[in-house]
Design a protein around this motif. Structure first.
Motif, PDB file in Angstrom:
ATOM      1  N   UNK A 176      24.740  98.451   7.381  1.00  0.00           N
ATOM      2  CA  UNK A 176      24.436  98.154   5.988  1.00  0.00           C
ATOM      3  C   UNK A 176      24.148  96.671   5.845  1.00  0.00           C
ATOM      4  N   UNK A 177      23.044  96.349   5.229  1.00  0.00           N
ATOM      5  CA  UNK A 177      22.729  94.958   4.895  1.00  0.00           C
ATOM      6  C   UNK A 177      23.371  94.682   3.546  1.00  0.00           C
ATOM      7  N   UNK A 178      24.234  93.671   3.510  1.00  0.00           N
ATOM      8  CA  UNK A 178      24.980  93.367   2.297  1.00  0.00           C
ATOM      9  C   UNK A 178      24.801  91.902   1.922  1.00  0.00           C
ATOM     10  N   UNK A 179      25.087  91.617   0.677  1.00  0.00           N
ATOM     11  CA  UNK A 179      25.170  90.255   0.178  1.00  0.00           C
ATOM     12  C   UNK A 179      26.640  89.969  -0.088  1.00  0.00           C
ATOM     13  N   UNK A 180      27.190  88.980   0.597  1.00  0.00           N
ATOM     14  CA  UNK A 180      28.596  88.634   0.413  1.00  0.00           C
ATOM     15  C   UNK A 180      28.674  87.571  -0.674  1.00  0.00           C
ATOM     16  N   UNK A 181      29.410  87.884  -1.726  1.00  0.00           N
ATOM     17  CA  UNK A 181      29.541  86.977  -2.857  1.00  0.00           C
ATOM     18  C   UNK A 181      30.831  86.173  -2.719  1.00  0.00           C
ATOM     19  N   UNK A 200      28.932  92.582  -2.080  1.00  0.00           N
ATOM     20  CA  UNK A 200      30.357  92.785  -1.814  1.00  0.00           C
ATOM     21  C   UNK A 200      31.112  91.483  -2.052  1.00  0.00           C
ATOM     22  N   UNK A 201      32.372  91.628  -2.385  1.00  0.00           N
ATOM     23  CA  UNK A 201      33.237  90.487  -2.630  1.00  0.00           C
ATOM     24  C   UNK A 201      33.804  89.990  -1.305  1.00  0.00           C
ATOM     25  N   UNK A 202      33.745  88.694  -1.082  1.00  0.00           N
ATOM     26  CA  UNK A 202      34.251  88.109   0.163  1.00  0.00           C
ATOM     27  C   UNK A 202      35.754  88.319   0.296  1.00  0.00           C
ATOM     28  N   UNK A 203      36.494  88.163  -0.806  1.00  0.00           N
ATOM     29  CA  UNK A 203      37.950  88.337  -0.732  1.00  0.00           C
ATOM     30  C   UNK A 203      38.321  89.793  -0.470  1.00  0.00           C
ATOM     31  N   UNK A 204      37.617  90.748  -1.111  1.00  0.00           N
ATOM     32  CA  UNK A 204      37.896  92.164  -0.855  1.00  0.00           C
ATOM     33  C   UNK A 204      37.519  92.560   0.569  1.00  0.00           C
ATOM     34  N   UNK A 205      36.452  91.964   1.075  1.00  0.00           N
ATOM     35  CA  UNK A 205      36.039  92.230   2.456  1.00  0.00           C
ATOM     36  C   UNK A 205      37.100  91.736   3.432  1.00  0.00           C
ATOM     37  N   UNK A 206      37.592  90.522   3.232  1.00  0.00           N
ATOM     38  CA  UNK A 206      38.646  89.990   4.108  1.00  0.00           C
ATOM     39  C   UNK A 206      39.921  90.810   4.002  1.00  0.00           C
ATOM     40  N   UNK A 207      40.294  91.218   2.778  1.00  0.00           N
ATOM     41  CA  UNK A 207      41.483  92.060   2.598  1.00  0.00           C
ATOM     42  C   UNK A 207      41.329  93.398   3.307  1.00  0.00           C
ATOM     43  N   UNK A 208      40.129  93.986   3.232  1.00  0.00           N
ATOM     44  CA  UNK A 208      39.899  95.273   3.899  1.00  0.00           C
ATOM     45  C   UNK A 208      39.992  95.130   5.415  1.00  0.00           C
TER      46      UNK A 208
END
Length: 154
Positions: free
Chosen positions: A133-138, A70-78
């Protein structure tokens, strides 16, 4: 006088008693864990659907072969969108319908502590469905970090 034992019949009776005892043990042990089980099958499925939608569609970094990056910026925006426009995000995830209304809480953990949390506060009681969910934050630099996203629906 015939001194031969009835081995086939003895074996059949022994196996039958063993299988009946085994069935009894399985029936008894499943009832032991009933107080610890949740009857929240419906909300658990909804939490799983929301987790799939968010991770694979909304905050995905765009890698079609790996869905858990997952994208760090998209995660923060969400997370910001979920906190600021809760009802519209709830509508877009399908949690607000004509006959039902489900609330949502998402938390991000790094394995030892909660990093961020968004959505409504968890209730004191009730059926809460949870999916992790186990995710990798990019990051912007392309580096990835392991994290756990917990989706709770009630």
């Amino acid at each position: 006088m015939d001194e031969n034992g009835q081995i086939t019949l003895d074996y059949l009776v022994g196996i039958t008693i063993f299988l009946l005892a085994l069935v009894f043990v399985f029936q008894y042990t499943t009832g032991l864990f009933t107080p610890f089980e949740s009857s929240s099958d419906e909300v658990t499925m909804i939490a799983d659907r929301v987790a799939t939608t968010v991770v694979e569609d909304r905050i995905s970094s765009g890698d079609s072969q790996t869905y858990n990056i997952v994208s760090n910026s998209l995660l923060n925006d969400f997370f910001i969108q979920l906190n600021n426009n809760y009802s519209s995000t709830q509508d877009s995830l399908g949690l607000n319908g004509t006959f039902f209304l489900y609330d949502l809480n998402i938390s991000l953990e790094n394995g030892t502590k909660v990093i961020s949390c968004a959505g409504k506060n968890l209730p004191e009681a009730g059926n809460i469905g949870q999916t992790k969910r186990v995710v990798l934050i990019e990051d912007i630099d392309g580096e990835t970090h392991h994290a756990i996203l917990s989706f709770r629906v009630w």
